[in-house]
Design a protein around this motif. Structure first.
Motif, PDB file in Angstrom:
ATOM      1  N   PRO A 106      33.102  64.329  78.898  1.00  0.00           N
ATOM      2  CA  PRO A 106      34.112  65.243  78.349  1.00  0.00           C
ATOM      3  C   PRO A 106      33.652  66.009  77.103  1.00  0.00           C
ATOM      4  O   PRO A 106      33.900  67.209  76.999  1.00  0.00           O
ATOM      5  CB  PRO A 106      35.290  64.310  78.027  1.00  0.00           C
ATOM      6  N   TYR A 107      32.991  65.333  76.178  1.00  0.00           N
ATOM      7  CA  TYR A 107      32.605  66.043  74.952  1.00  0.00           C
ATOM      8  C   TYR A 107      31.563  67.114  75.252  1.00  0.00           C
ATOM      9  O   TYR A 107      31.645  68.239  74.750  1.00  0.00           O
ATOM     10  CB  TYR A 107      32.075  65.072  73.885  1.00  0.00           C
ATOM     11  N   GLU A 108      30.601  66.782  76.088  1.00  0.00           N
ATOM     12  CA  GLU A 108      29.567  67.765  76.445  1.00  0.00           C
ATOM     13  C   GLU A 108      30.173  68.913  77.267  1.00  0.00           C
ATOM     14  O   GLU A 108      29.748  70.062  77.152  1.00  0.00           O
ATOM     15  CB  GLU A 108      28.430  67.090  77.223  1.00  0.00           C
ATOM     16  N   ARG A 109      31.151  68.606  78.093  1.00  0.00           N
ATOM     17  CA  ARG A 109      31.824  69.659  78.857  1.00  0.00           C
ATOM     18  C   ARG A 109      32.558  70.607  77.900  1.00  0.00           C
ATOM     19  O   ARG A 109      32.500  71.826  78.043  1.00  0.00           O
ATOM     20  CB  ARG A 109      32.832  69.045  79.852  1.00  0.00           C
TER      21      ARG A 109
END
Lengths: 228, 228
Positions: B94-97
């Motif tokens: 989620p954070y990288e997305r």
């Protein structure tokens, strides 16, 4: 149910920002606790400049020291990060997700700019902007046909993104004495607006009405004064 | 491996559009077959007007008669719809997305407009736009530190979104005789650009170089003529 506070989650927000309020609604929907930090937009905090060095704008969600900026990006993050916690924010099927994302961009890139221009644009462009705003709202309204909310039976991503149209626009209209979103012209949007604001999770995350109207009255007076 | 053509999948595109080419790269990455329909932007087809009634713009991906518009929305759709087919387009976490989505919007909302303005804006604004374009590219370049591609070891969502910077910008620079993206000023972006274009799936989905340069030469001459 509000869960125990994530010790490392905080939201840098602004009471009158619809973008910031979108994130508050989403966090509440998922029952997530967090520290809220009110920004002073005239005097941005070192934290805001550090966590959103590119745009210096609220909202910024910071979790474990890692920042995420841009409200639409944050909404997707919240839904993905806590995807096992109901309700889902985005629709479940790829086509419906794509449609919701398309209309979210339409709201941010077309509806909101045309509405703001209709109230704050150069005086000789306000009338054209108002027409454009009405056209955009009419286009958006078609998405509500046969549905209570953009998200279907209950609110979802697109309803949250449209929060400005449900509440802020009313406050601006009241402050300016000019109406765009009327019951007669936009029956579906008007009904949606009432249903949206009546949701508990939405109601709890809206700025106080009188304060918001007063805020826009000052902004409208300031804009008039600058043109004198 | 290109799979059997999805009988009902077609892409309405334009040979010189970086947005349209983003979708072609994504479809190729996933090994998906489709019918390609070249649009005439001077004379838009009834199909384009029907399938993208809001913006009338390419690209539009149509599957089973259902249209999806806006390249960033289409990229996410392709990744979700065929998420079991490698490679993934968006990062998995989620954070990288969220980070990839943030920078994708930065490219579309900041980098590209400033670059286009530096070449086609009002003459007295081109210099400021060029400075802004350099600042934006420098900001973006930091995302490449320690990585071959924005996506890491191989190309992903953000690389595809940055395709304009890798190829189209070069063609414009050549046509205009003015350089923004140089090896000296942007060593990481310059290296990335070469690596990106060298990818087979990218190379196969780029417009022919000479034709693209000629296209921009005509556009630049036309802009000059209109100012005389």
């Amino acid at each position: 149910m509000i869960m125990a506070a994530d010790p490392e989650m905080k939201l840098l927000g602004l009471w009158c920002s619809p973008y910031s309020r979108r994130v508050e609604i989403a966090l509440s929907l998922k029952g997530l606790a967090y520290d809220y930090i009110e920004e002073d937009i005239q005097n941005k905090s070192p934290e805001l400049l550090k966590y959103n060095p590119v745009h210096h704008k609220v909202p910024v969600l910071v979790r474990d020291g890692k920042p995420i900026a841009e409200s639409l990006v944050i909404l997707e993050y919240i839904d993905e990060m806590w995807n096992d916690q109901k309700p889902a924010i985005l629709p479940q099927q790829p086509y419906e997700r794509a449609t919701a994302r398309f209309w979210a961009r339409f709201i941010d890139d077309k509806c909101l700019p045309s509405i703001l221009k209709a109230f704050w644009g150069p005086e000789n462009e306000q009338e054209i902007a108002e027409k454009e705003a009405r056209l955009n709202l009419k286009t958006l309204e078609k998405e509500l046909e046969g549905k209570k909310f953009f998200g279907g039976a209950s609110i979802g991503y697109l309803d949250i993104v449209a929060n400005f149209i449900a509440y802020w626009l009313d406050a601006i209209q009241k402050a300016a004495g000019k109406e765009i979103l009327t019951k007669e012209a936009f029956p579906l949007l008007f009904k949606w607006k009432q249903d949206f604001i009546a949701c508990k999770v939405v109601k709890e995350n809206l700025p106080p009405w009188e304060r918001l109207v007063a805020y826009y009255q000052i902004r409208i007076e300031a804009a008039k004064a600058s043109k004198r």
